[in-house]
Design an enzyme around this catalytic site. Structure first.
Site, PDB file in Angstrom:
ATOM      1  N   TYR A  54     -39.145  64.896   7.901  1.00  0.00           N
ATOM      2  CA  TYR A  54     -38.253  66.019   8.200  1.00  0.00           C
ATOM      3  C   TYR A  54     -37.195  65.504   9.159  1.00  0.00           C
ATOM      4  O   TYR A  54     -37.514  64.829  10.139  1.00  0.00           O
ATOM      5  CB  TYR A  54     -39.029  67.167   8.838  1.00  0.00           C
ATOM      6  CG  TYR A  54     -38.158  68.330   9.297  1.00  0.00           C
ATOM      7  CD1 TYR A  54     -37.987  68.588  10.657  1.00  0.00           C
ATOM      8  CD2 TYR A  54     -37.512  69.153   8.385  1.00  0.00           C
ATOM      9  CE1 TYR A  54     -37.188  69.650  11.082  1.00  0.00           C
ATOM     10  CE2 TYR A  54     -36.706  70.217   8.804  1.00  0.00           C
ATOM     11  CZ  TYR A  54     -36.557  70.460  10.173  1.00  0.00           C
ATOM     12  OH  TYR A  54     -35.759  71.506  10.598  1.00  0.00           O
ATOM     13  N   ASP A  74     -34.597  57.694  12.139  1.00  0.00           N
ATOM     14  CA  ASP A  74     -34.618  58.995  12.817  1.00  0.00           C
ATOM     15  C   ASP A  74     -35.699  58.915  13.887  1.00  0.00           C
ATOM     16  O   ASP A  74     -36.885  59.063  13.588  1.00  0.00           O
ATOM     17  CB  ASP A  74     -34.895  60.110  11.814  1.00  0.00           C
ATOM     18  CG  ASP A  74     -34.994  61.466  12.507  1.00  0.00           C
ATOM     19  OD1 ASP A  74     -34.993  62.499  11.799  1.00  0.00           O
ATOM     20  OD2 ASP A  74     -35.103  61.504  13.748  1.00  0.00           O
ATOM     21  N   LYS A  85     -34.958  65.356  21.582  1.00  0.00           N
ATOM     22  CA  LYS A  85     -36.203  65.694  22.296  1.00  0.00           C
ATOM     23  C   LYS A  85     -36.309  65.043  23.682  1.00  0.00           C
ATOM     24  O   LYS A  85     -35.658  65.479  24.629  1.00  0.00           O
ATOM     25  CB  LYS A  85     -37.407  65.362  21.397  1.00  0.00           C
ATOM     26  CG  LYS A  85     -37.434  66.212  20.106  1.00  0.00           C
ATOM     27  CD  LYS A  85     -38.664  65.987  19.283  1.00  0.00           C
ATOM     28  CE  LYS A  85     -38.524  66.570  17.889  1.00  0.00           C
ATOM     29  NZ  LYS A  85     -39.113  67.902  17.732  1.00  0.00           N
TER      30      LYS A  85
END
Ligand code: KE4
Length: 428
Positions: A141, A236, A264
């Protein structure tokens, strides 16, 4: 009761009552919890119940909730203004620190989320290579940008089909979705479409189908194939960036992608994302180059202050060995408990990331992960919640251990898991 009432009110004015779907507890059932505060490894619900948190806001809170130095950096910065939309010295410091901590990263552009970082990386890749197609992996994702909301097409060599309404089939058709860890599948797609593949994007450690690691040689294989075909390799690292070491996972394993997406942890719990890479590629971004990208709050001083405080503490304190030990102890402990309870469990861990899959291992792809018994996971989730432990509310996410979880927290987790597993074991 308060959470129930809050959720009822929320559903009247927020779609599904949540600002992000996974928080609705649809995968595990029951009423979503509402949190009013956090400190270290603990969070407090609207009912005043204290829970030990193993979700950690989906990854950012490696230093635990409300770490003093991070909160002070936010307070001190915000007291001088929350945003200017004009350059600030801290943005320069943040970009220099990230490029210093991640060799192979010559330049960085700050954005406001992981999704924005991925969206920008894909646009850079297409602009730089003048190609259209992207390869992604099943189970990974990368945020909700259109070209990533795509699932595997009918055949390996046919483009993807959109996995969300509102994503056109033309957009989806430009993304090829192949099985994680399947280098032959990648080679097949390159054989047919190689001269139109702009980039391959991957989570170098997957955290969105549960925790799935690459098999030896797979990432190097991607590096070689993309280099040979003049396509870009995008890591990613929104989850893995600064999760396993005070740098990227690519740096840890010695593989340098062309572009890296971050988020994050680098925001310390504040909204942030970043896209970085080699200078000759990054220079294509406006105002220097022809690929447009912009953002009102990009490089926001408060978010950057929280991120800088977090990164400096990680560089100084290096909590990684202790976090990794706790992860290993937890994974081994609950695997043993599951065996004693006669329940199938495969619990991979790396650093402080772990996923108790309720199936036999190994799990090296989405197809493997889907063998997990999600009903048993849901029962385990609620059993642990009733025992004061908050896990990610989905079998296909990753648990996170922070620097503030103690050895006794881990022992407590294992003991409680042992009794919950016995409780939830289907009676013959
Ligand atoms: P955000 O736009 O949510 O900041 O980042 C998107 C993203 C990009 N790349 C990876 C590898 C990610 O894991 C994410 C977002 N992660 C999910 C949970 N695994 C966020 C939680 C949610 O969607 O509510």
């Amino acid at each position: 009761m308060k959470s129930k009432k809050l959720f009822e009110r929320a559903k009247k004015v927020i779609p599904g009552g949540v600002n992000s779907p996974v928080r609705a507890f649809n995968s595990v059932g029951g009423t979503p919890v509402y949190i009013v505060s956090g400190s270290g490894p603990r969070i407090k619900t609207a009912e005043g119940t204290e829970l030990v948190d193993y979700c950690g806001s989906w990854g950012p809170l490696i230093l635990g909730h409300a770490r003093k130095e991070v909160v002070e950096a936010i307070q001190e910065t915000a007291s001088k203004g929350t945003s200017f939309g004009i350059n600030t010295p801290r943005e320069v410091e943040m970009a220099e620190l990230l490029c210093d901590l991640v060799p192979g990263l010559d330049m960085i552009r700050l954005v406001n989320s992981g999704t924005e970082a991925v969206m920008t990386a894909l646009r850079i890749a297409r602009g730089f290579t003048n190609r259209r197609k992207i390869i992604k992996f099943e189970g990974c994702y990368h945020g909700h940008t259109d070209s990533m909301l795509v699932s595997a097409g009918s055949g390996l060599l046919t483009g993807g089909i959109s996995s969300s309404a509102g994503v056109s089939k033309e957009t989806a058709a430009e993304t090829f979705v192949v099985p994680y860890n399947d280098l032959n599948a990648v080679l097949e797609v390159f054989k047919r479409h190689g001269n139109d593949i702009a980039a391959v994007i991957i989570e170098p450690v997957a955290g969105n189908m549960g925790l799935v690691q690459t098999v030896p040689g797979f990432l190097q294989g991607l590096r070689d194939i993309t280099a040979r075909n003049k396509s870009l390799l995008i890591f990613d690292e929104v989850i893995t960036g600064f999760r396993l070491a005070p740098t990227t996972y690519g740096r840890v394993i010695g593989i340098t992608p062309d572009l890296t997406c971050l988020g994050k942890i680098i925001g310390g719990g504040m909204p942030i994302g970043a896209i970085g890479g080699k200078a000759d590629i990054m220079r294509i971004l406006a105002p220097l180059g022809s690929v447009y990208q912009a953002g009102t709050l990009s490089g926001n001083p408060v978010a950057v202050a929280a991120g800088l405080a977090t990164l400096k503490l990680l560089k100084k304190e290096k909590p990684y060995p202790t976090i990794a030990q706790h992860g290993k102890k937890l994974a081994e402990g609950i695997t043993q408990a599951a065996r004693k309870a006669g329940i199938k469990m495969f619990c991979p861990c790396i650093g402080g990331m772990f996923t108790p899959f309720f199936c036999d291992g190994p799990v090296t792809s989405l197809a493997d992960a889907k063998k997990a018994d999600t009903k048993t996971y849901a029962a385990f989730f609620h059993g642990m919640l009733d025992n004061g432990i908050y896990l990610p509310p989905s079998q296909f996410e990753v648990g996170f251990i922070s620097a503030t979880h103690t050895d006794s927290d881990i022992i407590d987790f294992i003991e409680k898991a042992g009794s919950v597993l016995i409780e939830i074991k289907p009676k013959k």
